[in-house]
Design a protein around this motif. Structure first.
Motif, PDB file in Angstrom:
ATOM      1  N   PHE A   1       0.962  -1.145   0.054  1.00  0.00           N
ATOM      2  CA  PHE A   1      -0.082   0.039   0.015  1.00  0.00           C
ATOM      3  C   PHE A   1       1.210   1.182  -0.030  1.00  0.00           C
ATOM      4  N   VAL A   2       0.572   2.260  -0.340  1.00  0.00           N
ATOM      5  CA  VAL A   2       1.147   3.551  -0.517  1.00  0.00           C
ATOM      6  C   VAL A   2       0.075   4.555  -0.589  1.00  0.00           C
ATOM      7  N   ARG A   3       0.556   5.734   0.163  1.00  0.00           N
ATOM      8  CA  ARG A   3      -0.233   7.024   0.248  1.00  0.00           C
ATOM      9  C   ARG A   3      -0.121   7.751  -1.178  1.00  0.00           C
ATOM     10  N   CYS A   4      -1.428   8.097  -1.558  1.00  0.00           N
ATOM     11  CA  CYS A   4      -1.326   8.924  -2.731  1.00  0.00           C
ATOM     12  C   CYS A   4      -1.968  10.246  -2.616  1.00  0.00           C
ATOM     13  N   HIS A   5      -2.348  10.505  -1.327  1.00  0.00           N
ATOM     14  CA  HIS A   5      -2.931  12.014  -1.066  1.00  0.00           C
ATOM     15  C   HIS A   5      -3.096  11.915   0.393  1.00  0.00           C
ATOM     16  N   ARG A   6      -3.131  13.316   0.837  1.00  0.00           N
ATOM     17  CA  ARG A   6      -3.283  13.556   2.286  1.00  0.00           C
ATOM     18  C   ARG A   6      -4.377  12.631   3.139  1.00  0.00           C
ATOM     19  N   ARG A   7      -5.729  12.342   2.317  1.00  0.00           N
ATOM     20  CA  ARG A   7      -6.577  11.415   2.880  1.00  0.00           C
ATOM     21  C   ARG A   7      -6.775  10.119   2.291  1.00  0.00           C
ATOM     22  N   TYR A   8      -5.839   9.511   1.400  1.00  0.00           N
ATOM     23  CA  TYR A   8      -6.050   8.314   0.949  1.00  0.00           C
ATOM     24  C   TYR A   8      -4.693   7.552   0.620  1.00  0.00           C
ATOM     25  N   LEU A   9      -5.164   6.029   0.544  1.00  0.00           N
ATOM     26  CA  LEU A   9      -3.837   5.146   0.773  1.00  0.00           C
ATOM     27  C   LEU A   9      -4.838   4.240  -0.354  1.00  0.00           C
ATOM     28  N   VAL A  10      -3.679   3.622  -1.168  1.00  0.00           N
ATOM     29  CA  VAL A  10      -4.119   2.574  -2.047  1.00  0.00           C
ATOM     30  C   VAL A  10      -3.288   1.271  -2.229  1.00  0.00           C
ATOM     31  N   GLN A  11      -4.089   0.431  -2.589  1.00  0.00           N
ATOM     32  CA  GLN A  11      -3.317  -0.929  -2.751  1.00  0.00           C
ATOM     33  C   GLN A  11      -2.653  -0.890  -4.039  1.00  0.00           C
ATOM     34  N   LEU A  12      -1.398  -0.965  -4.163  1.00  0.00           N
ATOM     35  CA  LEU A  12      -0.671  -0.926  -5.422  1.00  0.00           C
ATOM     36  C   LEU A  12      -1.327  -1.853  -6.656  1.00  0.00           C
ATOM     37  N   CYS A  13      -1.669  -2.969  -6.241  1.00  0.00           N
ATOM     38  CA  CYS A  13      -2.254  -3.873  -7.363  1.00  0.00           C
ATOM     39  C   CYS A  13      -3.736  -3.369  -7.781  1.00  0.00           C
ATOM     40  N   SER A  14      -4.159  -2.555  -7.150  1.00  0.00           N
ATOM     41  CA  SER A  14      -5.704  -2.374  -7.353  1.00  0.00           C
ATOM     42  C   SER A  14      -5.633  -1.168  -8.306  1.00  0.00           C
ATOM     43  N   ILE A  15      -4.491  -0.313  -8.672  1.00  0.00           N
ATOM     44  CA  ILE A  15      -4.504   0.597  -9.553  1.00  0.00           C
ATOM     45  C   ILE A  15      -4.822   0.484 -11.026  1.00  0.00           C
ATOM     46  N   GLN A  16      -5.713   0.409 -11.446  1.00  0.00           N
ATOM     47  CA  GLN A  16      -5.809   0.348 -13.086  1.00  0.00           C
ATOM     48  C   GLN A  16      -5.453   1.162 -13.863  1.00  0.00           C
ATOM     49  N   GLN A  17      -5.563   2.670 -13.873  1.00  0.00           N
ATOM     50  CA  GLN A  17      -4.688   3.662 -14.391  1.00  0.00           C
ATOM     51  C   GLN A  17      -4.258   4.732 -13.752  1.00  0.00           C
ATOM     52  N   PHE A  18      -3.258   5.320 -14.179  1.00  0.00           N
ATOM     53  CA  PHE A  18      -2.414   6.658 -13.420  1.00  0.00           C
ATOM     54  C   PHE A  18      -2.647   7.563 -14.322  1.00  0.00           C
ATOM     55  N   ILE A  19      -3.413   8.654 -14.246  1.00  0.00           N
ATOM     56  CA  ILE A  19      -3.841   9.659 -15.174  1.00  0.00           C
ATOM     57  C   ILE A  19      -3.278  10.894 -14.895  1.00  0.00           C
ATOM     58  N   PRO A  20      -2.271  11.289 -15.439  1.00  0.00           N
ATOM     59  CA  PRO A  20      -1.532  12.609 -14.988  1.00  0.00           C
ATOM     60  C   PRO A  20      -2.514  13.981 -15.468  1.00  0.00           C
ATOM     61  N   THR A  21      -2.539  14.683 -14.721  1.00  0.00           N
ATOM     62  CA  THR A  21      -3.188  16.159 -14.997  1.00  0.00           C
ATOM     63  C   THR A  21      -2.422  17.155 -15.342  1.00  0.00           C
ATOM     64  N   GLN A  22      -2.755  18.219 -15.769  1.00  0.00           N
ATOM     65  CA  GLN A  22      -2.017  19.530 -16.300  1.00  0.00           C
ATOM     66  C   GLN A  22      -1.365  20.148 -15.099  1.00  0.00           C
ATOM     67  N   LYS A  23      -1.968  20.086 -13.869  1.00  0.00           N
ATOM     68  CA  LYS A  23      -1.488  20.769 -12.714  1.00  0.00           C
ATOM     69  C   LYS A  23      -0.225  20.181 -12.041  1.00  0.00           C
ATOM     70  N   GLY A  24       0.004  18.947 -12.617  1.00  0.00           N
ATOM     71  CA  GLY A  24       1.271  18.068 -11.778  1.00  0.00           C
ATOM     72  C   GLY A  24       0.782  17.131 -10.800  1.00  0.00           C
ATOM     73  N   ASP A  25      -0.362  16.942 -10.640  1.00  0.00           N
ATOM     74  CA  ASP A  25      -0.957  15.866  -9.817  1.00  0.00           C
ATOM     75  C   ASP A  25      -1.490  14.655 -10.830  1.00  0.00           C
ATOM     76  N   ALA A  26      -2.321  14.089 -10.416  1.00  0.00           N
ATOM     77  CA  ALA A  26      -2.875  12.915 -11.224  1.00  0.00           C
ATOM     78  C   ALA A  26      -4.143  12.466 -10.476  1.00  0.00           C
ATOM     79  N   GLN A  27      -4.784  11.378 -11.251  1.00  0.00           N
ATOM     80  CA  GLN A  27      -5.848  10.690 -10.758  1.00  0.00           C
ATOM     81  C   GLN A  27      -5.667   9.224 -11.083  1.00  0.00           C
ATOM     82  N   LEU A  28      -5.920   8.560 -10.087  1.00  0.00           N
ATOM     83  CA  LEU A  28      -5.956   6.844 -10.027  1.00  0.00           C
ATOM     84  C   LEU A  28      -7.187   6.546 -10.268  1.00  0.00           C
ATOM     85  N   LEU A  29      -7.455   5.588 -10.985  1.00  0.00           N
ATOM     86  CA  LEU A  29      -8.539   4.801 -11.435  1.00  0.00           C
ATOM     87  C   LEU A  29      -8.244   3.491 -10.769  1.00  0.00           C
TER      88      LEU A  29
END
Length: 186
Positions: A133-161
């Protein structure tokens, strides 16, 4: 403890003694020394390698590779969590947890079987979940194998599907860590 002749304070214990007293999960330790008589003690103290001086670059790189491989293995203190829900104890397998959300003094575990609440901080639960597991945001942790997509945004952050179709923010502060765990270059 008086300083030595160079003005440094010598510790009252050696590296092996220190390694045996570290709390779990202990850091990865590679001993580097000119003395071979301590090798067995070092491995008893859970050292991942023992380098004898002088060593060459190839030997150092092998020790470094061992450490990297060990970091890739999930370190889990248990294979489940217990959640007290409405007078019942719910057993939640760590492998079922997709992502975790902070909710005041609680965390909300989003699993393949629904949601479960646990009185815990996000930092505290991350220690229990291990390196999968890894922290992706101050409010969220994710299980790495549960990430389907890493979607970069123009602001330098991203969204995880995520596998459950949730879209979670990945802030700039944690973006590099998430990418390195996923082995994607930024």
């Amino acid at each position: 403890m008086p300083p030595d002749r160079d003005g440094f304070f010598a510790p009252s214990y050696d590296g092996i003694s220190l390694a045996t007293q570290l709390p779990e999960p202990a850091p990865l330790i590679v001993f580097v020394t000119a003395y071979d008589q301590y090798a067995l003690q070092a491995f008893d103290a859970n050292a991942i390698d023992y380098l004898m001086k002088p060593y060459d670059e190839a030997r150092f790189l092998r020790a470094l590779q061992k450490a990297r491989e060990r970091l890739q293995k999930p370190v889990v203190t248990a294979d489940h969590l217990l959640c007290n829900e409405k007078g019942r104890i719910q057993v939640v397998k760590l492998s079922d947890i997709l992502w975790v959300e902070a909710a005041d003094n609680y965390v909300l575990l989003h699993t393949v079987n629904g949601q479960h609440m646990l009185r815990q901080t996000l930092s505290g639960i991350l220690e229990k979940l291990g390196s999968g597991f890894v922290r992706c945001h101050r409010r969220y942790l994710v299980q790495l194998c549960s990430i389907q997509q890493f979607i970069p945004t123009q602001k330098g952050d991203a969204q995880l599907l995520m596998k459950d179709a949730a879209r979670l923010p990945c802030s700039r502060q944690y973006r590099s860590a998430v990418l390195s765990y996923l082995k994607i270059e930024d």
